[in-house]
Design a protein around this motif. Structure first.
Motif, short mmCIF file in Angstrom:
data_model
loop_
_atom_site.label_atom_id
_atom_site.label_comp_id
_atom_site.label_asym_id
_atom_site.label_seq_id
_atom_site.Cartn_x
_atom_site.Cartn_y
_atom_site.Cartn_z
N GLN A 1 22.62 -57.00 0.22
CA GLN A 1 23.41 -57.49 1.34
C GLN A 1 22.51 -58.07 2.44
O GLN A 1 22.87 -59.05 3.09
CB GLN A 1 24.29 -56.37 1.91
N SER B 1 21.83 -61.68 1.76
CA SER B 1 22.98 -62.58 1.62
C SER B 1 22.80 -63.86 2.43
O SER B 1 22.42 -63.82 3.60
CB SER B 1 24.26 -61.86 2.08
N LYS B 2 23.07 -64.99 1.78
CA LYS B 2 22.98 -66.29 2.47
C LYS B 2 24.34 -66.74 2.98
O LYS B 2 24.43 -67.68 3.78
CB LYS B 2 22.41 -67.34 1.51
N GLN C 1 27.76 -62.58 5.65
CA GLN C 1 26.62 -61.87 6.21
C GLN C 1 27.09 -60.75 7.13
O GLN C 1 28.21 -60.76 7.63
CB GLN C 1 25.71 -62.83 6.94
N GLY D 1 29.53 -57.10 3.53
CA GLY D 1 29.84 -58.45 3.09
C GLY D 1 31.17 -58.50 2.36
O GLY D 1 31.56 -57.56 1.67
#
Length: 426
Positions: free
Chosen positions: A26, A29-30, A87, A91
């Protein structure tokens, strides 16, 4: 089972809340869109079963069967979309799929291989389609998913052996908070068959599942799983897999799988009382692999599965046609695999195996069965058609009259041609 289920969830959540300072999936995360993927899988399947001794699949009103063989040919398309996670500490994302089939050949007098559903007049459907999705949440390295999904647990597994996969509906939590350890737990309330386009064509009341897999060393993996299917049965599973590298070109592998199943509640599967296990030993040297396997079933019944998914049989001698899971059955397998990459043809492989089973308890005496399989597969290695695969599968199955009466297995020759093209769109 409920106690085990919630204990595992609590452990997974607890592990997640104590490791926020460490890097996690997490943390990396993009975003919802940025980490999205979209894939497609096109599959063409031709399947022919030539039944022997006057058997067949489509019953006639006056008795007997319409034909001594069944033949189907179809095309399927499966689109899978998986979003990334938003994000933040927790998420959020979604998974979605759309799939459908097109019948290319096969009429009412020849169907029966599980590729198409039947219309009211008994003829196969020309087209079928289904869509669904799930919402998912991620905390650290733990994911909770609710909705329609494909499941691959040894005690609850959606089958994908025909044109389209089965689809389960429910909740599944999977945790990878501890290195080498995967924990999972879930509850499912419906499962649709490979030809059933509606919500719960397998009539699943409810199934609670839990499992754990741990990578003890680079070469040794162990797993436990359990399920509780309301008014059907309780099931426990164990797997031990050890790989011993001899040198750069030689490897030994040992794989043990075992189930224990006992009926409960209304006993909708009748009296299920079974223990079954298999042990496979494989020796690989260069392009060649030789495998020997033994499987044994004991108890008051055969190994039962199906309402919990037609893929829920992680055993060595569950092969193309038979599962060799009869009451008190003992079976042996000898298998040979050849990878032609060593001989300058990467992507081409062959497999041949023979399985024989005996000691099957039936009302008419000892049942016996045997099966020979041959398979050839080629996968394109480069170019615009990279990963396009061509696969030929053949099975010759026979049993004695005692087991034929006691089971749905009938002598037949089974031939399948499978062309599959997976594509990453996003």
């Amino acid at each position: 089972m409920r106690v085990m289920k919630w204990s595992m969830i609590a452990l997974a959540v607890s592990a997640g809340t104590t490791q926020f300072a460490m890097a996690s999936s997490q943390d990396d995360s993009k975003g919802f869109i940025e980490d999205s993927t979209l894939t497609s899988k096109t599959r063409m399947l031709y399947m022919n079963r030539d039944f022997k001794n006057g058997a067949g699949n489509i019953a006639k009103p006056g008795g007997g069967f319409k034909s001594g063989y069944s033949e189907d040919w179809g095309l399927s398309e499966l689109l899978n979309y998986s979003s990334g996670f938003t994000q933040g500490t927790i998420g959020v994302g979604v998974d979605a799929f759309a799939m459908g089939t097109l019948r290319l050949d096969g009429g009412a007098g020849r169907q029966g291989n599980g590729l198409f559903a039947s219309k009211s007049d008994g003829s196969p459907e020309d087209t079928q389609s289904k869509a669904g999705g799930a919402i998912k949440f991620r905390l650290s390295d733990t994911v909770l998913k609710y909705g329609n999904q494909f499941v691959a647990s040894p005690v609850f597994s959606t089958d994908d052996s025909r044109l389209l996969p089965e689809v389960a509906t429910g909740t599944l939590i999977t945790s990878h908070e501890i290195k080498g350890l995967e924990l999972s737990a879930g509850r499912f309330t419906a499962i649709s068959s490979q030809t059933g386009m509606y919500h719960d064509s397998l009539h699943l009341p409810a199934a609670n599942i839990a499992g754990a897999t741990y990578q003890f060393t680079d070469n040794f993996v162990g797993g436990l799983a359990a399920s509780d299917v309301d008014d059907y049965f309780k099931k426990q599973y164990i797997n031990l897999n050890y790989t011993f590298p001899i040198d750069d070109s030689q490897v030994l592998n040992f794989d043990f799988n075992g189930y224990r199943t006992s009926s409960q509640g209304k006993e909708l599967a009748r009296n299920v009382d079974n223990k079954i296990w298999s042990l496979a030993a494989a020796y690989s040297i260069g392009a060649h692999k030789f495998t020997l396997a033994h499987q044994r079933s004991t108890g008051d019944s055969y190994y039962y599965y199906g309402v919990d998914g037609d893929g829920t049989i992680f055993l060595a001698n569950s092969v193309q046609y038979s599962d060799f899971n009869g009451k008190d059955e003992r079976s042996w397998q000898a298998r040979y695999d050849l990878n032609m990459a060593t001989y300058g043809v990467p992507g081409l492989s062959f497999m041949a195996r023979y399985i024989t089973g005996d000691n099957i308890s039936t009302d008419t005496g000892e049942g016996k069965e045997h099966e020979f399989n041959f398979e050839s597969k080629y996968v394109m290695q480069e170019g615009p058609a990279k990963d396009l695969s061509f696969r030929l599968r053949s099975a010759v199955y026979r049993n004695n009259g005692n087991y034929n009466v006691a089971s749905d297995n009938t002598d037949n020759n089974d031939v399948r041609i499978i062309v599959e093209y997976p594509l990453n769109i996003l």
